[in-house]
Design a protein around this motif. Structure first.
Motif, short mmCIF file in Angstrom:
data_model
loop_
_atom_site.label_atom_id
_atom_site.label_comp_id
_atom_site.label_asym_id
_atom_site.label_seq_id
_atom_site.Cartn_x
_atom_site.Cartn_y
_atom_site.Cartn_z
N UNK A 174 4.26 9.60 0.50
CA UNK A 174 5.61 9.14 0.18
C UNK A 174 5.97 7.82 0.85
N UNK A 175 5.05 7.29 1.68
CA UNK A 175 5.37 6.08 2.43
C UNK A 175 4.74 4.86 1.77
N UNK A 176 5.46 3.73 1.78
CA UNK A 176 4.95 2.46 1.27
C UNK A 176 5.07 1.42 2.38
N UNK A 177 4.04 0.54 2.48
CA UNK A 177 4.10 -0.46 3.53
C UNK A 177 3.33 -1.70 3.11
N UNK A 178 3.69 -2.83 3.75
CA UNK A 178 3.10 -4.12 3.46
C UNK A 178 1.71 -4.23 4.09
N UNK A 179 0.77 -4.91 3.39
CA UNK A 179 -0.58 -5.07 3.92
C UNK A 179 -0.56 -5.82 5.25
N UNK A 180 0.30 -6.84 5.33
CA UNK A 180 0.40 -7.61 6.57
C UNK A 180 0.80 -6.74 7.75
N UNK A 181 1.70 -5.79 7.52
CA UNK A 181 2.11 -4.88 8.60
C UNK A 181 0.93 -4.01 9.05
N UNK A 182 0.15 -3.55 8.09
CA UNK A 182 -0.98 -2.67 8.43
C UNK A 182 -2.03 -3.43 9.23
N UNK A 183 -2.37 -4.66 8.78
CA UNK A 183 -3.37 -5.46 9.49
C UNK A 183 -2.85 -5.79 10.89
N UNK A 184 -1.58 -6.19 10.98
CA UNK A 184 -1.01 -6.53 12.29
C UNK A 184 -1.07 -5.33 13.23
N UNK A 185 -0.72 -4.16 12.71
CA UNK A 185 -0.77 -2.95 13.55
C UNK A 185 -2.21 -2.63 13.98
N UNK A 186 -3.15 -2.73 13.03
CA UNK A 186 -4.55 -2.38 13.35
C UNK A 186 -5.11 -3.30 14.42
N UNK A 233 0.85 -1.19 0.00
CA UNK A 233 0.00 0.00 0.00
C UNK A 233 0.89 1.24 0.00
N UNK A 234 0.38 2.33 -0.57
CA UNK A 234 1.13 3.59 -0.56
C UNK A 234 0.26 4.70 0.01
N UNK A 235 0.85 5.48 0.87
CA UNK A 235 0.18 6.64 1.45
C UNK A 235 1.15 7.81 1.37
#
Length: 293
Positions: free
Chosen positions: A134-146, A130-132
């Motif tokens: 200038x930042x890019x991150x893995x979907x797994x990281x986002x779900x884990x954080x949420x 995913x991109x927000x």
């Protein structure tokens, strides 16, 4: 500016997961006055639970999380009844040796049952990015954080507003007075241990799609959790969250500036610095001084 956005995003995502690992550890110490050296092995069990449900039942890791909650809670309750209940009123030395023994037993059981091979959980969304801005991150990281953020906030609300949470806080403040007031401290300790183990087990489920699964996988994360709770103050849950963000920032920024190979050096330089400058942590907690920290 782009690098700063990426570093900030990575710090928040990583800090959320570390917080879920650390709040279970600091909750157990805050109420039971037990330093759980087997904490990482329960994280490892959560990772293996995800691996096997993904491999044998083809369940997505985040669907498996729903089924994992009661299983991890049961594991916590059984280990309290079989192991921790007998040593809860003994000296800290006995408790430390007991949890170290439990850690070794769980590691070796995993080694015998599942060998030392590295195993991987590669769900379909593993490589999604995913991109927000200038930042890019893995979907797994986002779900884990949420999920970690929701569960950590739920635990805070439970401790602050529920009847059981108030009873647990009363027991943490004065065990003898709580018993005199009619509180069943054995049930409180059982509930505390079960909740703490469930938290770290859930963290294992969330980490399984991101890291390899093997019998000593929990060790790398529990060492970070110790740094976090010492930084925030043993037994202090807000301190654990703040400490998680600080440790995540040290890891992310340190890896960016001096290289990933140095991140463990940076952890433990921070750990030593805390012990030298402020042994009780940012929010020093009553009882920590009895363990010399």
């Amino acid at each position: 500016m782009r690098d700063l956005a990426q570093l900030l995003t990575s710090t928040i995502l990583l800090g959320g997961i570390y917080a879920l690992i650390a709040v279970g550890l600091t909750l157990i110490f805050g109420v039971m006055r037990v330093v759980n050296f087997a904490h990482g092995e329960f994280l490892m069990l959560g990772m293996y639970l995800t691996f096997w449900t993904f491999t044998l039942l083809a369940l997505d890791p985040y669907v498996a999380l729903v089924a994992a909650l009661p299983v991890l809670g049961l594991v916590g309750w059984v280990t309290y009844r079989l192991v921790m209940r007998g040593v809860i009123h003994t000296s800290h030395n006995v408790q430390i040796f007991t949890t170290v023994g439990l850690s070794i037993a769980l590691q070796n059981a995993a080694l015998v049952l599942w060998t030392g091979d590295f195993r991987f959980v590669r769900a379909g969304h593993y490589a999604a990015v995913l991109r927000l801005g200038d930042a890019a991150f893995n979907v797994g990281q986002v779900v884990a954080f949420a999920v970690a953020a929701i569960l950590t906030a739920t635990l805070f609300a439970f401790m602050k507003w529920s009847y059981t949470g108030r009873v647990m806080r009363a027991t943490a403040q004065d065990r003898e007075a709580a018993a005199v007031m009619g509180i069943d401290t054995d049930r409180v300790y059982g509930a505390t241990w079960t909740i703490g183990i469930t938290c770290v087990g859930v963290a294992g489920v969330l980490l399984a799609p991101l890291y390899p699964v093997y019998p000593t996988a929990g060790l790398q994360f529990v060492l970070i959790a110790y740094v976090v709770v010492v930084l925030g103050g043993l037994g202090d849950m807000p301190g654990a969250v703040l400490g998680s963000l600080i440790v995540a920032a040290v890891e992310v920024v340190g890896s960016y500036v001096v290289g990933t190979a140095w991140k463990e050096v940076l952890y433990f330089l921070l750990f030593i610095g805390i012990l030298v400058v402020r042994p009780a942590g940012i929010f020093g907690q009553r009882g920590a001084e009895r363990l010399g920290v």
